[in-house]
Write a protein that holds these residues in place. Structure first.
Motif, PDB file in Angstrom:
ATOM      1  N   GLN A 181      -5.344  -1.738 -18.706  1.00  0.00           N
ATOM      2  CA  GLN A 181      -4.348  -2.260 -17.775  1.00  0.00           C
ATOM      3  C   GLN A 181      -3.135  -2.862 -18.499  1.00  0.00           C
ATOM      4  N   THR A 182      -3.240  -3.046 -19.809  1.00  0.00           N
ATOM      5  CA  THR A 182      -2.137  -3.616 -20.577  1.00  0.00           C
ATOM      6  C   THR A 182      -1.106  -2.536 -20.914  1.00  0.00           C
ATOM      7  N   ASP A 183       0.060  -2.975 -21.363  1.00  0.00           N
ATOM      8  CA  ASP A 183       1.070  -2.013 -21.816  1.00  0.00           C
ATOM      9  C   ASP A 183       0.540  -1.172 -22.974  1.00  0.00           C
ATOM     10  N   PHE A 184      -0.270  -1.775 -23.839  1.00  0.00           N
ATOM     11  CA  PHE A 184      -0.838  -1.043 -24.972  1.00  0.00           C
ATOM     12  C   PHE A 184      -1.782   0.052 -24.479  1.00  0.00           C
ATOM     13  N   GLY A 185      -2.608  -0.274 -23.502  1.00  0.00           N
ATOM     14  CA  GLY A 185      -3.511   0.718 -22.932  1.00  0.00           C
ATOM     15  C   GLY A 185      -2.755   1.842 -22.253  1.00  0.00           C
ATOM     16  N   LYS A 186      -1.701   1.490 -21.552  1.00  0.00           N
ATOM     17  CA  LYS A 186      -0.892   2.506 -20.871  1.00  0.00           C
ATOM     18  C   LYS A 186      -0.190   3.403 -21.887  1.00  0.00           C
ATOM     19  N   THR A 187       0.203   2.829 -23.013  1.00  0.00           N
ATOM     20  CA  THR A 187       0.804   3.636 -24.077  1.00  0.00           C
ATOM     21  C   THR A 187      -0.198   4.656 -24.597  1.00  0.00           C
ATOM     22  N   LEU A 188      -1.427   4.207 -24.880  1.00  0.00           N
ATOM     23  CA  LEU A 188      -2.448   5.143 -25.369  1.00  0.00           C
ATOM     24  C   LEU A 188      -2.760   6.211 -24.334  1.00  0.00           C
ATOM     25  N   ILE A 209     -12.617  -0.368 -29.355  1.00  0.00           N
ATOM     26  CA  ILE A 209     -11.327  -0.898 -29.826  1.00  0.00           C
ATOM     27  C   ILE A 209     -10.789  -0.230 -31.084  1.00  0.00           C
ATOM     28  N   HIS A 210     -11.515   0.723 -31.665  1.00  0.00           N
ATOM     29  CA  HIS A 210     -11.182   1.215 -32.996  1.00  0.00           C
ATOM     30  C   HIS A 210      -9.793   1.845 -33.119  1.00  0.00           C
ATOM     31  N   ASP A 211      -9.198   2.280 -32.037  1.00  0.00           N
ATOM     32  CA  ASP A 211      -7.861   2.891 -32.115  1.00  0.00           C
ATOM     33  C   ASP A 211      -6.774   2.076 -31.418  1.00  0.00           C
ATOM     34  N   TRP A 212      -7.043   0.833 -31.093  1.00  0.00           N
ATOM     35  CA  TRP A 212      -6.033   0.030 -30.401  1.00  0.00           C
ATOM     36  C   TRP A 212      -4.720  -0.026 -31.173  1.00  0.00           C
ATOM     37  N   ALA A 213      -4.776  -0.118 -32.487  1.00  0.00           N
ATOM     38  CA  ALA A 213      -3.546  -0.213 -33.287  1.00  0.00           C
ATOM     39  C   ALA A 213      -2.657   1.008 -33.095  1.00  0.00           C
ATOM     40  N   GLU A 214      -3.241   2.137 -32.715  1.00  0.00           N
ATOM     41  CA  GLU A 214      -2.450   3.352 -32.517  1.00  0.00           C
ATOM     42  C   GLU A 214      -1.464   3.218 -31.370  1.00  0.00           C
ATOM     43  N   SER A 215      -1.679   2.261 -30.484  1.00  0.00           N
ATOM     44  CA  SER A 215      -0.710   2.029 -29.409  1.00  0.00           C
ATOM     45  C   SER A 215       0.586   1.453 -29.971  1.00  0.00           C
ATOM     46  N   ILE A 216       0.541   0.945 -31.180  1.00  0.00           N
ATOM     47  CA  ILE A 216       1.724   0.361 -31.826  1.00  0.00           C
ATOM     48  C   ILE A 216       2.241   1.271 -32.934  1.00  0.00           C
ATOM     49  N   VAL A 217       1.348   1.729 -33.813  1.00  0.00           N
ATOM     50  CA  VAL A 217       1.779   2.480 -34.999  1.00  0.00           C
ATOM     51  C   VAL A 217       1.652   3.987 -34.847  1.00  0.00           C
ATOM     52  N   ASN A 242      -5.700   9.753 -26.083  1.00  0.00           N
ATOM     53  CA  ASN A 242      -5.961   8.613 -26.953  1.00  0.00           C
ATOM     54  C   ASN A 242      -6.725   7.483 -26.271  1.00  0.00           C
ATOM     55  N   LEU A 243      -6.575   7.322 -24.968  1.00  0.00           N
ATOM     56  CA  LEU A 243      -7.293   6.249 -24.275  1.00  0.00           C
ATOM     57  C   LEU A 243      -8.721   6.665 -23.924  1.00  0.00           C
TER      58      LEU A 243
END
Length: 120
Positions: free
Chosen positions: A18-25, A94-102, A54-55
């Motif tokens: 539900q976060t912007d990071f999740g929506k990005t993935l 959670i192993h790919d959460w950083a991919e929402s940024i990098v 990715n999500l």
């Protein structure tokens, strides 16, 4: 054999998506460098399956971790502690959460600097 009770760890994913990071993935696909330019992300997922998004890759990995834990409980009941089981499941989620940024950098292409950025 009695199954150990576990907290509902999937809630971690449900809140993250539900976060912007999740929506990005959710809007990104894996193996994008192999995807023809004229193929949409949606079509890419249709062709290769939910693991390519990715999500949803995270929940599929979570399912694999649960299957591994169940097999370990059956074959070697004392192999994993309850804490080990929870750690494996959370890591899967959670192993790919950083991919929402990098972004998603393939292992063979990842540099030491990429790794530092992901860890940050």
């Amino acid at each position: 054999m009695e199954r150990r009770s576990q907290p509902r760890l999937i809630e971690i994913h449900e809140k993250f998506e539900q976060t912007d990071f999740g929506k990005t993935l959710a809007g990104r696909v894996r193996y994008d460098r192999y995807k023809p330019k004229d193929v949409s992300n949606e079509r890419w997922v249709e062709l290769l399956g939910a693991d390519v998004n990715n999500l949803t890759h995270l929940t599929l990995t979570y399912g694999l971790a649960q299957d591994f834990i169940h097999t370990a409980q059956t074959l070697q009941p004392d192999f994993l502690s309850s804490e080990d089981e929870q750690l494996l499941q959370v890591a899967a989620l959670i192993h790919d959460w950083a991919e929402s940024i990098v972004g998603d950098i393939s292992f063979g292409d990842k540099t030491a600097n990429d790794e530092v950025e992901e860890q940050a």
